[in-house]
Enzyme design. Structure first.
Site, PDB file in Angstrom:
ATOM      1  N   HIS A 138       4.537   5.988  10.633  1.00  0.00           N
ATOM      2  CA  HIS A 138       3.969   5.814   9.790  1.00  0.00           C
ATOM      3  C   HIS A 138       4.470   5.045   8.425  1.00  0.00           C
ATOM      4  CE1 HIS A 138       0.791   7.007  12.150  1.00  0.00           C
ATOM      5  NE2 HIS A 138       0.308   8.061  11.271  1.00  0.00           N
ATOM      6  N   ASP A 191       0.266   2.296  15.730  1.00  0.00           N
ATOM      7  CA  ASP A 191       0.411   2.826  14.714  1.00  0.00           C
ATOM      8  C   ASP A 191      -0.931   2.527  13.787  1.00  0.00           C
ATOM      9  OD1 ASP A 191       0.974   3.778  12.082  1.00  0.00           O
ATOM     10  OD2 ASP A 191       3.351   4.558  12.563  1.00  0.00           O
ATOM     11  N   HIS A 192      -1.396   3.870  13.513  1.00  0.00           N
ATOM     12  CA  HIS A 192      -2.673   2.711  12.848  1.00  0.00           C
ATOM     13  C   HIS A 192      -2.622   2.476  11.440  1.00  0.00           C
ATOM     14  CE1 HIS A 192      -2.743   6.908  11.529  1.00  0.00           C
ATOM     15  NE2 HIS A 192      -3.981   6.865  10.699  1.00  0.00           N
TER      16      HIS A 192
HETATM   17  C1  BG6 Z   1      -1.894  11.066  12.027  1.00  0.00           C
HETATM   18  C2  BG6 Z   1      -1.485  12.283  12.119  1.00  0.00           C
HETATM   19  O1  BG6 Z   1      -0.924  10.200  13.187  1.00  0.00           O
HETATM   20  O2  BG6 Z   1      -1.802  10.219  10.767  1.00  0.00           O
HETATM   21  C3  BG6 Z   1      -2.089  13.488  11.463  1.00  0.00           C
HETATM   22  O3  BG6 Z   1      -1.157  13.230  13.413  1.00  0.00           O
HETATM   23  C4  BG6 Z   1      -2.080  12.288  10.113  1.00  0.00           C
HETATM   24  O4  BG6 Z   1      -0.908  14.697  11.760  1.00  0.00           O
HETATM   25  C5  BG6 Z   1      -2.738  10.848  10.287  1.00  0.00           C
HETATM   26  O5  BG6 Z   1      -2.995  13.426   8.975  1.00  0.00           O
HETATM   27  C6  BG6 Z   1      -2.697  10.763   8.728  1.00  0.00           C
HETATM   28  O6  BG6 Z   1      -3.997   9.938   9.458  1.00  0.00           O
HETATM   29  P1  BG6 Z   1      -4.451   9.071   7.649  1.00  0.00           P
HETATM   30  O7  BG6 Z   1      -4.821   7.466   8.255  1.00  0.00           O
HETATM   31  O8  BG6 Z   1      -5.775   9.688   6.885  1.00  0.00           O
HETATM   32  O9  BG6 Z   1      -3.444   8.717   6.288  1.00  0.00           O
END
Ligand code: BG6
Length: 516
Positions: free
Chosen positions: A250, A187-188
């Site tokens: 997230h 989960d990034h």
């Molecule tokens: C991703 C989603 O996991 O996270 C995207 O699939 C979203 O739809 C993105 O734009 C948002 O990531 P960050 O790091 O830009 O908040």
């Protein structure tokens, strides 16, 4: 847990062959390859490393290397010279030939590139083939760690399932091929320094713990707002929506770290135990309650940064009558001693007024306010704001006396900014950090199977409730803070959404809404 906050330098990774399934895809070129290039150029990955790309696209090794170079235009000489050894397999994910070839190339990498029998399989494919690839790897003997302590790990991208049932099924398939300790679910958000800093804030500082509970905190808000629309991902987004795309993963991760109990150590499983315990304490609504405590929205045309933008239904690959939510607000509650009775408001959306992710903990009012209404009308309740992005930092809002004869009070903020405090330190980006951690075998920032299942258990009733005809969907103007209806959710408890930062800059204090 490795100490990225002490030093930007990530520790050297062991030798390893990285096998990327979905090597011709968007995720590989946009995120994975640039992150690995930085690890190589930064000396974290050295000799003893190679990449084997696998995908259905009919590329040769030379085609793959060309794509690798094109997707890493800023890379340095180390990476440039290393790309020569990268190999590519064009094949189906369920065909034995693909895996027979892979075994040959892995043996070759051990012999010629010094990868020492260590493997990481990175599933950057469409989710439908995750289980298939894992099982094929196992049936070809690729999933078992080698002799002499070598490792075989599998990194899995989100989405991990599309509801509780499919997530359970996928976990079962993965476990039939790999042991849980070999599985690294990404989960990034967990790779973001500011998300990790929630642990530091809460558990390295004595002042917060005594007030981090229902006695002092009146409500918690988690906002993940984006100004971007679905971009070129309309086809994917139509099958996902905001609940699956952001909330199940997230938001649940940020929420768990913010509200969980103190772990007994920084060991990966001790932290994950506490996250799961917290997720288990979230009340699971009945379908009726799920409808009552959620607001779904979808962006209509509007203006972002002064530019007109189209509505969701006019985006490519989106149905003209699409019912997919691009906005979602939920009211959750945590049933434990620490949080009982504290509303947890969660909100996410695309094409909102700005890109902001933050957690705001609002404290209870003083028991008796000495100052009269006129002198305190600019006073908001004390709020601690964890700014995850952008403008990463932490603020504490409190009341102060405006200088002058009259006793006039106003809210002011004490601010900590990452950029200012750590100006000399360049943090690794989320993907870089997570890929590194998978290589060194640190699972702290990855999602365990029971966490995934628990997060689905929480969101599943909403999916079920919304699948019924007549589930509400409110249009909102692009560039606004979402459907007006979402305000009713907070207002009925005497609260209001904190429209992050940008809110303070709006002279009219709000945006027009277009409720359907
Ligand atoms: C991703 C989603 O996991 O996270 C995207 O699939 C979203 O739809 C993105 O734009 C948002 O990531 P960050 O790091 O830009 O908040």
């Amino acid at each position: 847990m490795s100490t990225a906050t002490e030093s930007t330098a990530l520790s050297p990774a062991p030798p390893v062959a990285l096998v990327i399934f979905g090597a011709s895809g968007d995720l590989t070129t946009r995120k994975i390859l640039p992150s690995i290039a930085r690890l190589v150029d930064g000396g974290v990955l050295d000799a003893g490393f190679t990449i084997i790309g696998v995908a259905r696209t009919e590329w040769t090794d030379a085609d793959f290397r060309r794509e690798v170079t094109a997707s890493t235009p800023d890379a340095g000489p180390r990476w440039r010279s290393m790309t020569e050894r990268f190999r590519y397999i064009a094949g189906e994910y369920d065909h034995p030939d693909t895996f027979d070839q892979l075994k040959v190339l892995l043996a070759d990498a051990d012999a010629n590139d010094g990868t020492a029998g260590n493997r990481i399989y990175y599933l950057a494919t469409v989710p439908a083939v995750f289980g298939l690839v894992a099982k094929s790897l196992a049936s070809h003997g690729c999933a078992t760690p080698g002799e002499g302590g070598s490792f075989a790990r599998i990194v899995v991208e989100k989405p991990f399932g599309r509801d509780l049932e499919s997530a359970l099924d996928l976990n079962e398939q993965m476990h039939s091929a790999f042991d849980e300790s070999q599985i690294y679910r990404i989960d990034h958000y967990m790779g973001k320094e500011t998300v990790q800093n929630v642990l530091a804030l809460r558990f390295a500082n004595a002042i917060f713990e005594p007030i981090w509970n229902r006695r002092y905190i009146e409500q918690v808000q988690i906002t993940v707002a984006e100004s971007l629309g679905v971009e070129h991902r309309g086809a994917f987004y139509e099958t996902a929506g905001a609940l699956r795309d952001i909330v199940q993963n997230h938001v649940m991760q940020v929420l768990a770290l913010t509200l969980m109990e103190s772990p007994t150590s920084t060991d990966a499983d001790r932290i994950r135990d506490e996250k799961v315990k917290l997720l288990r304490a979230i009340y699971i609504p009945t379908p009726d309650e799920a409808v009552d405590r959620s607001i779904r929205g979808q962006y209509a045309a509007g203006t972002i940064d002064g530019q007109p933008v189209i509505g969701y239904r006019d985006e490519d690959d989106v149905a003209p009558d699409s019912q997919t939510e691009t906005y979602l607000a939920l009211q959750l509650r945590v049933e434990n001693w620490r949080w009982s009775g504290v509303p947890i408001y969660v909100r996410t959306g695309k094409r909102l007024a700005g890109r902001v992710t933050e957690v705001a903990l609002t404290f209870r009012q003083v028991p008796f306010l000495l100052f009269d209404h006129r002198s305190s009308r600019d006073l908001r309740p004390n709020t601690l704001i964890l700014r995850i992005q952008p403008d990463e930092g932490i603020s504490l809002e409190f009341g102060a006396k405006v200088p002058g004869e009259k006793f006039h009070l106003r809210s002011v903020a004490m601010d900590f900014s990452y950029d200012e405090a750590f100006a000399d330190t360049k943090a690794a980006d989320g993907y870089e950090r997570l890929i590194h951690d998978a290589m060194v075998g640190d699972a702290t920032l990855f999602i365990r199977s029971d966490e995934v299942e628990q997060a689905w258990r929480i969101v599943d009733p909403y999916l079920q409730a919304w699948s019924e005809p007549g589930a509400g969907l409110h249009l909102y103007e692009s560039g606004s803070w979402g459907p007006h209806m979402a305000n009713l959710m907070t207002e009925r408890a005497g609260h209001e959404w904190r429209n992050p930062k940008i809110d303070l800059e709006l002279s009219d204090g709000g945006q027009p809404h277009l409720d359907q």
